[in-house]
Motif scaffolding. Structure first.
Motif, PDB file in Angstrom:
ATOM      1  N   ASP B 130      47.238  86.185 106.701  1.00  0.00           N
ATOM      2  CA  ASP B 130      47.473  87.338 107.576  1.00  0.00           C
ATOM      3  C   ASP B 130      46.950  88.630 106.966  1.00  0.00           C
ATOM      4  O   ASP B 130      47.664  89.327 106.262  1.00  0.00           O
ATOM      5  N   PRO B 131      45.705  88.993 107.241  1.00  0.00           N
ATOM      6  CA  PRO B 131      45.198  90.252 106.684  1.00  0.00           C
ATOM      7  C   PRO B 131      46.025  91.430 107.193  1.00  0.00           C
ATOM      8  O   PRO B 131      46.574  91.381 108.298  1.00  0.00           O
ATOM      9  N   ALA B 132      46.107  92.489 106.380  1.00  0.00           N
ATOM     10  CA  ALA B 132      46.882  93.675 106.769  1.00  0.00           C
ATOM     11  C   ALA B 132      46.333  94.271 108.064  1.00  0.00           C
ATOM     12  O   ALA B 132      47.054  94.905 108.826  1.00  0.00           O
ATOM     13  N   SER B 133      45.038  94.021 108.326  1.00  0.00           N
ATOM     14  CA  SER B 133      44.386  94.529 109.538  1.00  0.00           C
ATOM     15  C   SER B 133      44.509  93.555 110.708  1.00  0.00           C
ATOM     16  O   SER B 133      43.786  93.666 111.698  1.00  0.00           O
ATOM     17  N   GLY B 134      45.436  92.607 110.609  1.00  0.00           N
ATOM     18  CA  GLY B 134      45.512  91.498 111.557  1.00  0.00           C
ATOM     19  C   GLY B 134      45.698  91.865 113.020  1.00  0.00           C
ATOM     20  O   GLY B 134      45.407  91.056 113.902  1.00  0.00           O
ATOM     21  N   THR B 135      46.201  93.072 113.296  1.00  0.00           N
ATOM     22  CA  THR B 135      46.362  93.432 114.715  1.00  0.00           C
ATOM     23  C   THR B 135      45.028  93.725 115.377  1.00  0.00           C
ATOM     24  O   THR B 135      44.944  93.753 116.604  1.00  0.00           O
ATOM     25  N   VAL B 136      43.987  93.986 114.596  1.00  0.00           N
ATOM     26  CA  VAL B 136      42.659  94.220 115.174  1.00  0.00           C
ATOM     27  C   VAL B 136      41.567  93.304 114.620  1.00  0.00           C
ATOM     28  O   VAL B 136      40.597  93.005 115.315  1.00  0.00           O
ATOM     29  N   ALA B 137      41.726  92.840 113.373  1.00  0.00           N
ATOM     30  CA  ALA B 137      40.665  92.050 112.735  1.00  0.00           C
ATOM     31  C   ALA B 137      40.506  90.705 113.437  1.00  0.00           C
ATOM     32  O   ALA B 137      41.463  90.148 113.973  1.00  0.00           O
ATOM     33  N   THR B 138      39.272  90.188 113.423  1.00  0.00           N
ATOM     34  CA  THR B 138      39.013  88.919 114.104  1.00  0.00           C
ATOM     35  C   THR B 138      38.996  87.747 113.130  1.00  0.00           C
ATOM     36  O   THR B 138      38.777  87.920 111.919  1.00  0.00           O
ATOM     37  N   LEU B 139      39.168  86.554 113.680  1.00  0.00           N
ATOM     38  CA  LEU B 139      39.205  85.355 112.842  1.00  0.00           C
ATOM     39  C   LEU B 139      37.827  85.027 112.268  1.00  0.00           C
ATOM     40  O   LEU B 139      37.721  84.428 111.202  1.00  0.00           O
ATOM     41  N   GLY B 140      36.766  85.440 112.974  1.00  0.00           N
ATOM     42  CA  GLY B 140      35.431  85.293 112.393  1.00  0.00           C
ATOM     43  C   GLY B 140      35.333  86.070 111.085  1.00  0.00           C
ATOM     44  O   GLY B 140      34.733  85.602 110.110  1.00  0.00           O
ATOM     45  N   GLU B 198      30.162  85.645 104.148  1.00  0.00           N
ATOM     46  CA  GLU B 198      29.895  87.006 104.627  1.00  0.00           C
ATOM     47  C   GLU B 198      28.740  87.090 105.620  1.00  0.00           C
ATOM     48  O   GLU B 198      27.978  88.060 105.628  1.00  0.00           O
ATOM     49  N   GLY B 199      28.619  86.072 106.456  1.00  0.00           N
ATOM     50  CA  GLY B 199      27.574  86.112 107.487  1.00  0.00           C
ATOM     51  C   GLY B 199      26.169  86.102 106.938  1.00  0.00           C
ATOM     52  O   GLY B 199      25.236  86.535 107.602  1.00  0.00           O
ATOM     53  N   THR B 200      25.991  85.572 105.723  1.00  0.00           N
ATOM     54  CA  THR B 200      24.645  85.556 105.143  1.00  0.00           C
ATOM     55  C   THR B 200      23.952  84.206 105.290  1.00  0.00           C
ATOM     56  O   THR B 200      22.761  84.097 105.021  1.00  0.00           O
ATOM     57  N   LEU B 201      24.716  83.173 105.691  1.00  0.00           N
ATOM     58  CA  LEU B 201      24.128  81.823 105.756  1.00  0.00           C
ATOM     59  C   LEU B 201      24.022  81.292 107.178  1.00  0.00           C
ATOM     60  O   LEU B 201      23.314  80.312 107.427  1.00  0.00           O
ATOM     61  N   GLY B 202      24.756  81.887 108.097  1.00  0.00           N
ATOM     62  CA  GLY B 202      24.762  81.403 109.461  1.00  0.00           C
ATOM     63  C   GLY B 202      25.777  82.204 110.261  1.00  0.00           C
ATOM     64  O   GLY B 202      26.556  82.973 109.685  1.00  0.00           O
ATOM     65  N   VAL B 203      25.744  82.036 111.578  1.00  0.00           N
ATOM     66  CA  VAL B 203      26.712  82.733 112.426  1.00  0.00           C
ATOM     67  C   VAL B 203      27.725  81.703 112.927  1.00  0.00           C
ATOM     68  O   VAL B 203      27.366  80.729 113.587  1.00  0.00           O
ATOM     69  N   VAL B 204      28.985  81.926 112.583  1.00  0.00           N
ATOM     70  CA  VAL B 204      30.055  81.011 112.982  1.00  0.00           C
ATOM     71  C   VAL B 204      30.378  81.246 114.460  1.00  0.00           C
ATOM     72  O   VAL B 204      30.657  82.378 114.863  1.00  0.00           O
ATOM     73  N   THR B 205      30.317  80.185 115.268  1.00  0.00           N
ATOM     74  CA  THR B 205      30.559  80.335 116.706  1.00  0.00           C
ATOM     75  C   THR B 205      31.805  79.592 117.179  1.00  0.00           C
ATOM     76  O   THR B 205      32.230  79.759 118.321  1.00  0.00           O
TER      77      THR B 205
END
Lengths: 459, 459
Positions: B130-140, B198-205
């Protein structure tokens, strides 16, 4: 093995740590699977530096190198399919350090699982992924296969506990991955890439493990079911109920019959037995959880439910589960231990499929396993000298793997791919994923020196 | 952005899902860090197929593509350092399925953490990291950074819960990794290679997550310490004591002072506050564990210890910890939130080092964090328009990272490397590991299209 290669290997490890005696090579031609292939030599290195020199030599003289722990693989991971040199890591068996405050144990790969458990016990800590072979299997093998065990549903598998590694890469370079911290998001997770890589990407020479405080109490119950589907439903409902048992194991009727025929345990030959264990720090907690389990057992028509009142009674409830492998391995001259995993809701479907396959191919396929995480071990004892029977076992296995994948399952929950499942990798992994795995292998090991022939990496 | 590229992008996503308006590009030039760089365009794709077409185009026309969730990165992960196209995944926000029996939630990357929590709550299940930013942060974003949160010590981080992914590779191929099973040892673990990449190897969909039944009860206590070292010792002893608190957080004196100066909370300005939470299914269990914690607090000279009697009282005990970030971010125009992790026994050393650095560079470095897993967040509010102050913050940070690594720590426990820590990667990772990471990046993304400039991958 050419003379100059032999001489070079002896220069690296010393005469006393090299063998090409026939008797040794025959021992090293097998593991706990039915696969066999004789190596050309075996060495007992003691340091990362020696392993580095061996791998450099292997690239120069182009011979395969197969890392090996206790050889307990059930999927042929340690069988030198293409010959070459066995790298027996038995001498690298030091527990380097245990730090309870840091929740860390640092070990060499040849440390036996049970030895680590003994080292952690005085601190009331444990390393949860406990393979059934843990009294002899090594932690290097745990890492190579991402070993699981009966506590997987609650505590995860080896992967969840390996924080850092020292690795000798195929080209001889030595690398450290990961960190000694409980959490890290620093760079690509090279550590986890090596866990479960079956000795094909590098040789692990040091392992940093997260360890857990051990809940001081457990409660145990066993239930018998006349109807397999009732047992399957009970498992599903337990997963719904809000608690996570520390173990939830299934033993099927064929296994009970086999045990009764070969021991004097006199077990009830019902369609299925379920054994559940809950853990915690207080009796109220373990009992609260176990009460939920028992309630669900009863609601789903368990014919008997027994709760252990003492530690000895708990041991007794585990007897059927724990004697299964020993009995099965003595029934006939050959043994196929499968290791499928399916999503939990598909456990009843796969049990039904196993029973259909047993009829279709005139085989007995007793099954035990970790019901709480959907990981089952159908185990076929057969006469390996009877070509017809061997063929039926192979056909049934192939059909089983297809069914497992159709149900959204995986070829292996905790034993690895090795030689046994290599022909079926394409069923589970799409062509892009297979291509990516092969590219990774090629970029780490362009000459295919390390444990060749495993995991369908040669495409 | 060339006209033909713009036209091709619009052909893929539609006019309404493309922007190069200045106001949008300014918004997309930043995330929650202090890093800034303006992209050339932004798109809102809705499918893996669209993303595949965009990445193929990017390779043809050679422009950078930067995947983005809610932009809450504190390390510059979502800042388009080399321009190019922002791939905002906000439209891919469907919870595809929740299966409690299978312990699975399948989601698109744009699902907000809190929305998943709401979907799981009726089943009494949860997704622990549960990141502290969880009310806005996305699971991606959770996946891209291997996000942690306050439950890490007991429940692990995102990595421990991601079972399978659908990924669009930089060359546009779509791949599935992993399986829906609780356990799998089938082939290389490509899933975990992507978690934290960190989005450097592919885009998670698409993301398949393991979910956990939620323990129904918690107990909470807070202790104040006049002496920071006493608090550090208390943390160590708790880790020795055989229990694992579900949360164990620290708030230091500088933070308490900052909160008091900017709110009317009137907190005690002691050297440190520790807040502990235990969880379980019975009150006996949570209290048994909390009693151990309280005993250790007292033994280590806590000046006050309060246990919450109600849920409201528990909330109140969390106030100091939970208001820290909001207060710090309003004190000045710039904010550096660090994210170091050290082995638990080194928590007192790093707290001491922070206090020394604050004196040396005439800064205030309030620190909060996850004491139970050694992950601390020193947070510096500063005047970003004052070159001298900026320089002192940079020097203090650089010295801090060196100290962290010297203590066996890691640059980032849960925020990732991004731009902020890229210059320091070589401190933590040896040249062989850096070379291996760069080789992996090169083999996945030879034209360096995806999120370039992050993680020191360009050597």
């Amino acid at each position: 093995m050419e003379d100059k290669t032999k001489k070079a290997l002896i220069d690296i490890v010393g005469e006393e740590n090299y063998t090409d005696n026939l008797i040794d090579l025959i021992s090293y031609s097998k593991d706990a699977s039915e696969h066999r292939h004789r190596p050309d030599a075996a060495v007992w290195p003691a340091t990362a530096e020696e392993i580095s020199a061996i791998l450099k030599l292997a690239n120069k003289d182009r011979f395969p190198v197969v890392p090996r722990g206790a050889g307990t693989s059930l999927a042929g991971l340690a069988v030198p399919e293409k010959g070459g040199v066995i790298l027996d890591l038995v001498r690298m068996n030091k527990i380097i350090s245990v730090s309870v405050t840091d929740r860390l144990a640092i070990v060499q790969p040849g440390v036996v699982y049970a030895d680590l458990e003994r080292a952690l016990a005085p601190h009331d800590f444990f390393f949860p992924p406990d393979p059934a072979s843990g009294t002899v299997a090594t932690l290097g093998g745990n890492v190579a296969t991402n070993a699981g065990g009966i506590k997987g549903a609650k505590y995860g598998t080896t992967k969840d506990y390996v924080l850092a590694l020292q690795i000798v890469l195929p080209d001889g370079r030595v690398m450290r991955t990961g960190s000694k911290c409980m959490k890290s998001s620093s760079g690509y997770d090279l550590t986890k890439l090596f866990v479960g890589s079956e000795g094909t990407l590098g040789v692990v020479t040091e392992i940093t493990l997260k360890i857990n405080p051990k809940p001081s109490l457990t409660s145990t119950a066993m239930a018998t079911f006349e109807d397999l589907e009732d047992a399957g439903r009970a498992v599903s409902e337990i997963m719904h109920s809000g608690i996570l048992p520390s173990a939830l194991e299934v033993v099927d009727q064929q296994t009970l019959i086999a045990i009764n025929q070969n021991t004097d345990l006199n077990l009830p030959e019902v369609e299925a037995i379920l054994i559940a264990e809950t853990d915690g720090h207080t009796r109220e907690e373990t009992q609260f959880q176990l009460n939920k389990v028992i309630e669900i057992f009863k609601k789903n028509n368990a014919s008997t439910v027994k709760q252990a009142a003492t530690k000895e009674e708990a041991e007794a409830l585990w007897t059927a589960r724990k004697s299964a492998y020993a009995v099965m391995s003595r029934i006939n001259n050959s043994l196929a231990v499968e290791d499928l995993s399916v999503p939990m809701s598909k456990v009843p479907n796969i049990l039904k499929a196993l029973s259909d396959l047993a009829k279709k191919y005139d085989l007995k396929i007793p099954t035990v396993g970790h019901a709480g995480d959907g990981n089952l071990h159908p185990t076929i004892s057969y006469d390996g000298t009877n070509p017809d029977e061997v063929k039926r076992v192979e056909q049934a296995s192939a059909e089983l793997f297809e069914k497992v994948i159709e149900l959204g399952g995986t070829l292996t929950g905790e034993h690895g791919i090795g030689l046994a499942k290599a022909p079926f990798m394409h069923l589970e992994h799409d062509p892009v994923a297979m291509d990516v795995m092969r590219s990774i292998k090629k970029s780490f090991d362009p000459n295919n020196i390390l444990n060749p022939g495993k995991m369908a990496l040669e495409g």
